[in-house]
Design a protein around this motif. Sequence first.
Motif, PDB file in Angstrom:
ATOM      1  N   GLY A  81       0.817  -1.205   0.000  1.00  0.00           N
ATOM      2  CA  GLY A  81       0.000   0.000   0.000  1.00  0.00           C
ATOM      3  C   GLY A  81       0.848   1.251   0.000  1.00  0.00           C
ATOM      4  O   GLY A  81       0.565   2.217  -0.717  1.00  0.00           O
ATOM      5  N   ALA A  85       0.913   3.973  -2.990  1.00  0.00           N
ATOM      6  CA  ALA A  85       0.550   5.359  -2.660  1.00  0.00           C
ATOM      7  C   ALA A  85       1.663   6.305  -3.079  1.00  0.00           C
ATOM      8  O   ALA A  85       1.401   7.363  -3.677  1.00  0.00           O
ATOM      9  CB  ALA A  85       0.265   5.486  -1.165  1.00  0.00           C
ATOM     10  N   PRO A  90      -3.515   5.654  -6.053  1.00  0.00           N
ATOM     11  CA  PRO A  90      -4.321   5.553  -4.830  1.00  0.00           C
ATOM     12  C   PRO A  90      -5.326   4.412  -4.822  1.00  0.00           C
ATOM     13  O   PRO A  90      -5.628   3.884  -3.758  1.00  0.00           O
ATOM     14  CB  PRO A  90      -5.017   6.918  -4.763  1.00  0.00           C
ATOM     15  CG  PRO A  90      -5.017   7.429  -6.164  1.00  0.00           C
ATOM     16  CD  PRO A  90      -3.755   6.915  -6.780  1.00  0.00           C
ATOM     17  N   ALA A  93      -3.380   1.405  -3.827  1.00  0.00           N
ATOM     18  CA  ALA A  93      -2.953   1.570  -2.436  1.00  0.00           C
ATOM     19  C   ALA A  93      -4.113   1.286  -1.494  1.00  0.00           C
ATOM     20  O   ALA A  93      -3.958   0.571  -0.489  1.00  0.00           O
ATOM     21  CB  ALA A  93      -2.416   2.977  -2.215  1.00  0.00           C
ATOM     22  N   LEU A  94      -5.282   1.825  -1.800  1.00  0.00           N
ATOM     23  CA  LEU A  94      -6.458   1.601  -0.956  1.00  0.00           C
ATOM     24  C   LEU A  94      -6.787   0.126  -0.856  1.00  0.00           C
ATOM     25  O   LEU A  94      -7.077  -0.386   0.235  1.00  0.00           O
ATOM     26  CB  LEU A  94      -7.643   2.380  -1.525  1.00  0.00           C
ATOM     27  CG  LEU A  94      -8.984   2.207  -0.807  1.00  0.00           C
ATOM     28  CD1 LEU A  94      -8.882   2.607   0.655  1.00  0.00           C
ATOM     29  CD2 LEU A  94     -10.067   3.020  -1.505  1.00  0.00           C
ATOM     30  N   LEU A 113      -5.211   5.909   7.218  1.00  0.00           N
ATOM     31  CA  LEU A 113      -4.688   5.943   5.854  1.00  0.00           C
ATOM     32  C   LEU A 113      -5.785   5.620   4.841  1.00  0.00           C
ATOM     33  O   LEU A 113      -5.882   6.250   3.783  1.00  0.00           O
ATOM     34  CB  LEU A 113      -3.539   4.943   5.706  1.00  0.00           C
ATOM     35  CG  LEU A 113      -2.187   5.343   6.276  1.00  0.00           C
ATOM     36  CD1 LEU A 113      -1.211   4.183   6.180  1.00  0.00           C
ATOM     37  CD2 LEU A 113      -1.632   6.548   5.524  1.00  0.00           C
ATOM     38  N   ASN A 116      -7.845   8.654   4.397  1.00  0.00           N
ATOM     39  CA  ASN A 116      -7.180   9.656   3.558  1.00  0.00           C
ATOM     40  C   ASN A 116      -7.324   9.317   2.073  1.00  0.00           C
ATOM     41  O   ASN A 116      -7.577  10.189   1.233  1.00  0.00           O
ATOM     42  CB  ASN A 116      -5.699   9.750   3.919  1.00  0.00           C
ATOM     43  CG  ASN A 116      -5.453  10.432   5.238  1.00  0.00           C
ATOM     44  OD1 ASN A 116      -6.327  11.103   5.781  1.00  0.00           O
ATOM     45  ND2 ASN A 116      -4.269  10.251   5.785  1.00  0.00           N
ATOM     46  N   LEU A 117      -7.135   8.037   1.743  1.00  0.00           N
ATOM     47  CA  LEU A 117      -7.230   7.624   0.342  1.00  0.00           C
ATOM     48  C   LEU A 117      -8.665   7.719  -0.155  1.00  0.00           C
ATOM     49  O   LEU A 117      -8.907   8.139  -1.297  1.00  0.00           O
ATOM     50  CB  LEU A 117      -6.687   6.199   0.186  1.00  0.00           C
ATOM     51  CG  LEU A 117      -5.171   6.086   0.329  1.00  0.00           C
ATOM     52  CD1 LEU A 117      -4.752   4.640   0.520  1.00  0.00           C
ATOM     53  CD2 LEU A 117      -4.468   6.673  -0.907  1.00  0.00           C
ATOM     54  N   GLN A 118      -9.618   7.320   0.677  1.00  0.00           N
ATOM     55  CA  GLN A 118     -11.021   7.458   0.286  1.00  0.00           C
ATOM     56  C   GLN A 118     -11.370   8.914   0.017  1.00  0.00           C
ATOM     57  O   GLN A 118     -12.066   9.231  -0.949  1.00  0.00           O
ATOM     58  CB  GLN A 118     -11.927   6.877   1.379  1.00  0.00           C
ATOM     59  CG  GLN A 118     -11.847   5.358   1.492  1.00  0.00           C
ATOM     60  CD  GLN A 118     -12.520   4.827   2.749  1.00  0.00           C
ATOM     61  OE1 GLN A 118     -12.577   5.521   3.773  1.00  0.00           O
ATOM     62  NE2 GLN A 118     -13.021   3.598   2.690  1.00  0.00           N
ATOM     63  N   ALA A 120      -9.271  11.270  -0.928  1.00  0.00           N
ATOM     64  CA  ALA A 120      -8.601  11.680  -2.160  1.00  0.00           C
ATOM     65  C   ALA A 120      -9.320  11.169  -3.401  1.00  0.00           C
ATOM     66  O   ALA A 120      -9.285  11.810  -4.461  1.00  0.00           O
ATOM     67  CB  ALA A 120      -7.152  11.191  -2.146  1.00  0.00           C
ATOM     68  N   LEU A 121      -9.971  10.023  -3.276  1.00  0.00           N
ATOM     69  CA  LEU A 121     -10.675   9.425  -4.410  1.00  0.00           C
ATOM     70  C   LEU A 121     -12.118   9.890  -4.520  1.00  0.00           C
ATOM     71  O   LEU A 121     -12.874   9.393  -5.360  1.00  0.00           O
ATOM     72  CB  LEU A 121     -10.626   7.890  -4.293  1.00  0.00           C
ATOM     73  CG  LEU A 121      -9.234   7.271  -4.480  1.00  0.00           C
ATOM     74  CD1 LEU A 121      -9.227   5.814  -4.052  1.00  0.00           C
ATOM     75  CD2 LEU A 121      -8.787   7.408  -5.939  1.00  0.00           C
TER      76      LEU A 121
END
Length: 459
Positions: A81, A85, A90, A93-94, A113, A116-118, A120-121
């Motif tokens: 991941g 990332a 992403p 990574a997610l 984490l 954060n990725l959710q 960003a997406l």
Amino acid sequence: MSVDRLFDLASSHHREGRLDLAESHYREVIGNDPTHWTARFGLAQVLIRRDRFDEAISWLTPLLKRENGEGDAAAVYRQLGLAEACAGRPVRALAHFERVLEHEPDDAAIVHLVANLQQALGLDQAADASYRRALALKPLILIPAAVTPPDFRVLFVFAPGAGNTPIEYLVANAPFESNVVTVLPDMDYDFERLRGYADVVVNLVSDVDRGQASLGFAASFIGALGRVAVNPPERIAHTSREAVARRLAGVPGCRVPQTRLHPACDLHAMTAQAAPPPPFPVLVRPAGTHGGEAFEKIDDLPQLQAFLAKHVARHYYLTPYVDYRSNDGYFRKYRFFYVDDEILPYHLAVDHRWKVHHTTTGMADHPWMQAEEQAFLDDPWRVFGTAQREALRAVRDTIGLDYFGIDCALGDDGTLVVFEVNASMLVHGNNEQFPYKTEAVERIKRAFHAMLEKRVPSR
């Protein structure tokens, strides 16, 4: 030399940051014992730290397929991941971090984490649920001090999706303990307990376009703590690109292209010739973005129309283009960091293109560029004379933050051409291609530590 001795050497070099030696010894171990799980895993970790993400992934993936069950699947997914990332992927990574949670569902740091990725997406509802779950599992994310007991404790105030100041490098191996708290609306916080982690408070919310609402939450949160904060939200609120350009317009010795924020409808009206167009050429970017991926020089209305179709947003920044080429035809962009009362050089990026980013230049292939950057880092005031230094100080006094960065150039008349000023700029220590940068970067880190120590009440 025995495999065990080689592995001990590799591990020692790895811990001490001697990554080239660690890689070499890990590879020797694997050459003698191709099934050595821990050496393969350690090599992958080193490759990630050396920004060789795809190579790291190629070493990690087979570790998930060991028939005898050797190793730690959650640890492998965690590193996968991280690699994805860092490589800017992403979605992948997610998926890997979600696999970590299948093995370790109560790992609060990984839940954070994932959130954060959710975010960003664009998975806002899922991100909100994940942030709240992370807070329920562990209200604070701890980054331990390098010494025991820590010299003091710092509470960093973070808001999801709000363009937070990057601190990973700045707090690594620090003599103080770092605790990161996520600020969300409608959450109950134990402020009495949090004060015990807050010898110093640092507000990380730093992007006005992405974090306007979060700045209010952060200000209320810090107010309830009863602590004075580094980079208080009330000051950050006046650092949008447009606000900074307006505030710096009259600073002596500065040339500041006047950035303006435009609703998308206004720009579409321009492309339809229903409203006056801007003076071309003009630089355009969606509000809330940084870097150069969605940032272009536009020379006419058809180009503007194509840009708007490609980069859909609610608001855009338009900035008059300034040709800041030096006499030799190259563009030079300088970055400084303001840390308390200090103005410290971070890098000089040189390129033949106007859109200069250090990571995308050809500087690694041009020794003369590296020599010029090193000379600037060693003594920036031989490049920036008395007048330019005074202009930089005037920028600091006008902006009024404790910690922030500036991207600028030198005009042919000696003026300071200011491109960007904010607290969202990144300081990192990945300088293997440019090892001469290390000392300059470390100076910024030491100044950051000194700034925090100075604000500990008992000191």
